[in-house]
Design a protein around this motif. Sequence first.
Motif, PDB file in Angstrom:
ATOM      1  N   GLN A  10       0.831  -1.196   0.000  1.00 26.59           N
ATOM      2  CA  GLN A  10       0.000   0.000   0.000  1.00 26.59           C
ATOM      3  C   GLN A  10       0.871   1.254   0.000  1.00 26.59           C
ATOM      4  O   GLN A  10       0.573   2.218  -0.674  1.00 26.59           O
ATOM      5  CB  GLN A  10      -0.918  -0.001   1.224  1.00 26.59           C
ATOM      6  CG  GLN A  10      -1.851   1.200   1.259  1.00 26.59           C
ATOM      7  CD  GLN A  10      -2.738   1.178   2.486  1.00 26.59           C
ATOM      8  OE1 GLN A  10      -2.481   0.458   3.452  1.00 26.59           O
ATOM      9  NE2 GLN A  10      -3.770   1.968   2.462  1.00 26.59           N
ATOM     10  N   SER A  13       2.649   1.974  -3.601  1.00 24.64           N
ATOM     11  CA  SER A  13       1.857   2.154  -4.807  1.00 24.64           C
ATOM     12  C   SER A  13       0.700   3.118  -4.537  1.00 24.64           C
ATOM     13  O   SER A  13       0.309   3.327  -3.399  1.00 24.64           O
ATOM     14  CB  SER A  13       1.311   0.818  -5.320  1.00 24.64           C
ATOM     15  OG  SER A  13       0.382   0.289  -4.417  1.00 24.64           O
ATOM     16  N   GLU A  15      -3.191   4.229  -6.093  1.00 26.52           N
ATOM     17  CA  GLU A  15      -4.311   3.903  -6.974  1.00 26.52           C
ATOM     18  C   GLU A  15      -5.011   5.203  -7.347  1.00 26.52           C
ATOM     19  O   GLU A  15      -5.322   6.016  -6.478  1.00 26.52           O
ATOM     20  CB  GLU A  15      -5.282   2.983  -6.239  1.00 26.52           C
ATOM     21  CG  GLU A  15      -6.485   2.589  -7.065  1.00 26.52           C
ATOM     22  CD  GLU A  15      -7.416   1.685  -6.281  1.00 26.52           C
ATOM     23  OE1 GLU A  15      -8.561   2.109  -6.060  1.00 26.52           O
ATOM     24  OE2 GLU A  15      -6.988   0.589  -5.894  1.00 26.52           O
ATOM     25  N   THR A  27      -9.538   2.759 -13.434  1.00 27.77           N
ATOM     26  CA  THR A  27      -8.655   2.737 -12.276  1.00 27.77           C
ATOM     27  C   THR A  27      -7.281   2.241 -12.701  1.00 27.77           C
ATOM     28  O   THR A  27      -7.169   1.281 -13.459  1.00 27.77           O
ATOM     29  CB  THR A  27      -9.221   1.807 -11.186  1.00 27.77           C
ATOM     30  OG1 THR A  27     -10.535   2.241 -10.840  1.00 27.77           O
ATOM     31  CG2 THR A  27      -8.347   1.821  -9.941  1.00 27.77           C
ATOM     32  N   SER A  29      -3.185   1.485 -11.119  1.00 27.00           N
ATOM     33  CA  SER A  29      -2.282   1.350  -9.984  1.00 27.00           C
ATOM     34  C   SER A  29      -0.911   1.806 -10.461  1.00 27.00           C
ATOM     35  O   SER A  29      -0.397   1.302 -11.464  1.00 27.00           O
ATOM     36  CB  SER A  29      -2.227  -0.099  -9.506  1.00 27.00           C
ATOM     37  OG  SER A  29      -1.308  -0.217  -8.445  1.00 27.00           O
TER      38      SER A  29
END
Length: 99
Positions: A10, A13, A15, A27, A29
């Motif tokens: 988390q 990266s 999003e 979406t 990433s």
Amino acid sequence: MKGSFAQYAQESSTEIILYYINGHSETFSLPINSQQFQVMLPQLLQEPWITFHLIDQTVCISTEKVMKIEIKPPINQMQGEGVFANSQRITALQRNATR
């Protein structure tokens, strides 16, 4: 181990969800943390096109067609005019709800 890997993933990266003026959304990433994305964001918003290189394709997006961007995890360090700290969403944006 499982919990620490999830936390690492988390933190390393970001999003982003792009909402287009035609009502569609996508979406992505990104392999950067939210602080790195925060530094890039003002310049990205001024570019006419942004490009995402995916494993199987390259996607070019016209920033003129993007109406809203959601970023996870949040970028709490953003400050200045037009930035509201400690905000809460009461209702989600709904389109064509009366149809």
